[in-house]
Design an enzyme around this catalytic site. Structure first.
Site, short mmCIF file in Angstrom:
data_model
loop_
_atom_site.label_atom_id
_atom_site.label_comp_id
_atom_site.label_asym_id
_atom_site.label_seq_id
_atom_site.Cartn_x
_atom_site.Cartn_y
_atom_site.Cartn_z
CG ASP A 13 -1.78 1.19 1.37
OD1 ASP A 13 -2.43 1.56 0.38
OD2 ASP A 13 -1.81 1.78 2.47
CG ASP A 15 -1.60 8.04 0.56
OD1 ASP A 15 -0.51 8.08 -0.04
OD2 ASP A 15 -2.57 8.75 0.25
CG ASP A 214 -2.12 2.35 6.49
OD1 ASP A 214 -2.49 3.42 7.03
OD2 ASP A 214 -2.24 2.15 5.27
#
Length: 271
Positions: A13, A15, A214
């Site tokens: 991922d 951001d 996240d």
């Protein structure tokens, strides 16, 4: 047990994982990116971002030419050497951005749901929301198979909105900062499995996979990985997997790119 030796694929991922959620800094991860590049280990970016945004970031990170997963799996950008694959250079899953926008506009007008999409505002507003430059913010509006929005209604209305989308063959997905609407058949997990199968077909051996994320929208991706790093994030919902065997899942103490580095250190440096 596994090592940095091939065949290995790393799915990440952006951001809040490889990039800092606020500054977009990635320097803490730079040494590992260099080491993986030297070992010819593909780092495949996976994000809710558009392919235009991700191609820009891919070049900045020194990962150009590799496949990537955009718009939460609704778009797969193929590797440069995969020109013989049908659909090159991109494979798009499900209905288009324009069709989704029409559905959302109808729901807003007829059922009075409150939300603001990226299509409703200009690049200056998106730059203010995200901290991006205006030129980078303009790339966020180049969706091909999803719509990004800010929800401005109650939790009860959100449940109703989600149900209506599901009835129409769409899904409502939470990202690190925004919400995303895309075809129900699309997903980071589906896209990752397709890429894994393609590498297996080309090499004759299934690669070992490591995923890092996240946010809640990363859970499907991490579920299909052999090993997973859950980077400490800002999202209150967090990431919860069905199988959190410590032998295959590591939760970091640090956030963003420092957590990304911590995860790589955990799985590789001790081996």
């Amino acid at each position: 047990m596994f090592s940095i030796q091939q065949p290995l694929l790393v799915f990440s991922d952006l951001d809040g994982t490889l990039l800092d959620s606020h500054s977009y800094d990635w320097q803490p991860a730079a040494p590992w990116l260099s080491r993986l590049r030297e070992a010819n280990v593909p780092v495949i970016l996976c994000s809710s971002k558009t392919s235009a945004e991700m191609l820009y970031l891919q070049k900045m990170l020194g990962l150009q030419g590799l496949p990537l997963i955009a718009e939460n799996g609704a778009v797969i950008q193929l590797a440069e050497q995969w020109q013989e694959i049908d659909g090159f250079p991109r494979i798009i899953s499900g209905i288009s951005h324009g069709e989704i926008s029409q559905v959302l506009n109808t729901l807003r007008e007829k059922e009075h749901f409150k939300f603001t999409t990226f299509d409703d505002v200009d690049d200056a507003t998106i730059a203010e929301w995200t901290g991006l430059s205006r030129s980078q913010a303009a790339l966020t509006q180049l969706h091909e198979a999803s719509v990004t929005l800010i929800w401005r209604d109650s939790d009860e209305r959100m449940a109703q909105f989600t149900a209506r989308l599901n009835e129409l063959g769409l899904q409502f997905m939470q990202g690190a900062r925004f919400w995303h609407v895309l075809d129900a058949s699309a997903g980071k997990d589906q896209a990752a499995n397709w890429i894994i199968a393609t590498y297996q077909q080309l090499s004759g051996k299934r690669p070992t996979t490591l995923g890092l994320g996240d946010g809640p929208n990363d859970a499907p991706l991490l579920e299909v990985m052999d090993y997973a790093v859950i980077v400490k994030g800002l999202n209150r919902e967090g990431v919860h997997l069905h199988d959190e065997d410590p032998a295959r899942v590591w939760r970091t103490q640090r956030e963003g790119p420092e957590g990304w580095r911590e995860g790589l250190d955990h799985f590789f440096s001790a081996r």
